[in-house]
Scaffold this motif. Sequence first.
Motif, short mmCIF file in Angstrom:
data_model
loop_
_atom_site.label_atom_id
_atom_site.label_comp_id
_atom_site.label_asym_id
_atom_site.label_seq_id
_atom_site.Cartn_x
_atom_site.Cartn_y
_atom_site.Cartn_z
N ASN A 84 20.69 15.38 -113.64
CA ASN A 84 19.29 14.96 -113.76
C ASN A 84 18.60 15.67 -114.92
O ASN A 84 18.92 16.80 -115.26
N GLU A 85 17.60 15.00 -115.49
CA GLU A 85 16.77 15.62 -116.53
C GLU A 85 15.83 16.65 -115.93
O GLU A 85 15.52 17.66 -116.56
N THR A 86 15.36 16.37 -114.71
CA THR A 86 14.38 17.22 -114.05
C THR A 86 14.82 17.45 -112.61
O THR A 86 15.31 16.54 -111.95
N VAL A 87 14.64 18.68 -112.14
CA VAL A 87 15.00 19.03 -110.76
C VAL A 87 13.79 19.67 -110.08
O VAL A 87 13.18 20.59 -110.62
N LEU A 88 13.45 19.16 -108.90
CA LEU A 88 12.38 19.72 -108.08
C LEU A 88 13.01 20.54 -106.97
O LEU A 88 13.83 20.03 -106.20
N LEU A 89 12.65 21.81 -106.88
CA LEU A 89 13.21 22.71 -105.87
C LEU A 89 12.10 23.14 -104.91
O LEU A 89 11.18 23.86 -105.30
N ASP A 90 12.20 22.72 -103.66
CA ASP A 90 11.20 23.05 -102.65
C ASP A 90 11.67 24.28 -101.87
O ASP A 90 12.61 24.20 -101.08
N GLU A 91 11.03 25.42 -102.13
CA GLU A 91 11.37 26.69 -101.48
C GLU A 91 12.87 27.00 -101.57
O GLU A 91 13.55 27.14 -100.55
#
Length: 275
Positions: free
Chosen positions: A156-163
């Motif tokens: 992925n170009e962007t990764v969202l990491l929740d906690e």
Amino acid sequence: MYKIENLSFKYEKDKYALKDINMDFSKGDIIGVIGENGCGKSTLFMNMTGILKPNSGEIRYNDEKIKYGKKDLYNLRKKVGIVFQDPEKQIFYSKVYDDIAFTMRNIGMNEEDIKKRVEKALEAVNGSEFIDKPVQFLSYGQKKRVAIASVIAMQNETVLLDEPTSGLDPRSTDAVVDIIKNMKKNGTKVVISSHDMDLIYEICDYVYVMNKGEIIKAGNPDDVFMDEKMIKNAGLKTPWIIKIYNELKNNELKNGETKEETNLKTIKTKFAQYK
């Protein structure tokens, strides 16, 4: 990269979960989103990935407004990956290899390429030994690393990491921090939601502070965390390095032992030498 303009979202008719949110994620390579429980961080992430649809405002990715058709969301999620706080929510298969391979198989990749990506992703999270293990035999921290590997494998170009470090012991936390830093080195944009202010201060280069569904502060970590009153009002803790800085500054102002006030840059240098 993401740009959010005047975003509002309601779960209930008269109660905003997000209100008039404006964010520009081009301001850093690792962006922190912080705030106490219930401030809207997870809701924001679900809006960013199209899991939820805003009531008003818009979200743009690479200058294109997010659309909510099946094909549009499919294309967005090939570019943007999300790792939820609880790894159990995104681990579906009994064996690690099959779980990481799932999304790639779903989009029709050939098995040879999938195998290469799975191996490379597990290597990136220092989890090559997990490849043939049943998921139920892994620790909580190992499951988190597998969940991150699933996103890495998609490139992925962007990764969202929740906690990403919630519930982890110090060694597992260090492993996740290294993974995030390597993502940045490899050109992946990372957005992190966390209650760990020391982590946010260490690795983020821009920070948004949320409180009751609104953005109350944004800026580089030094500017944000030096605002002690705001941090306290947001229900957050000051990173330990900022606490040390404030203590040294106050001590020097009281006893006048030095002509120049010790500055934050000096403390950072000393900390880097200590590590």
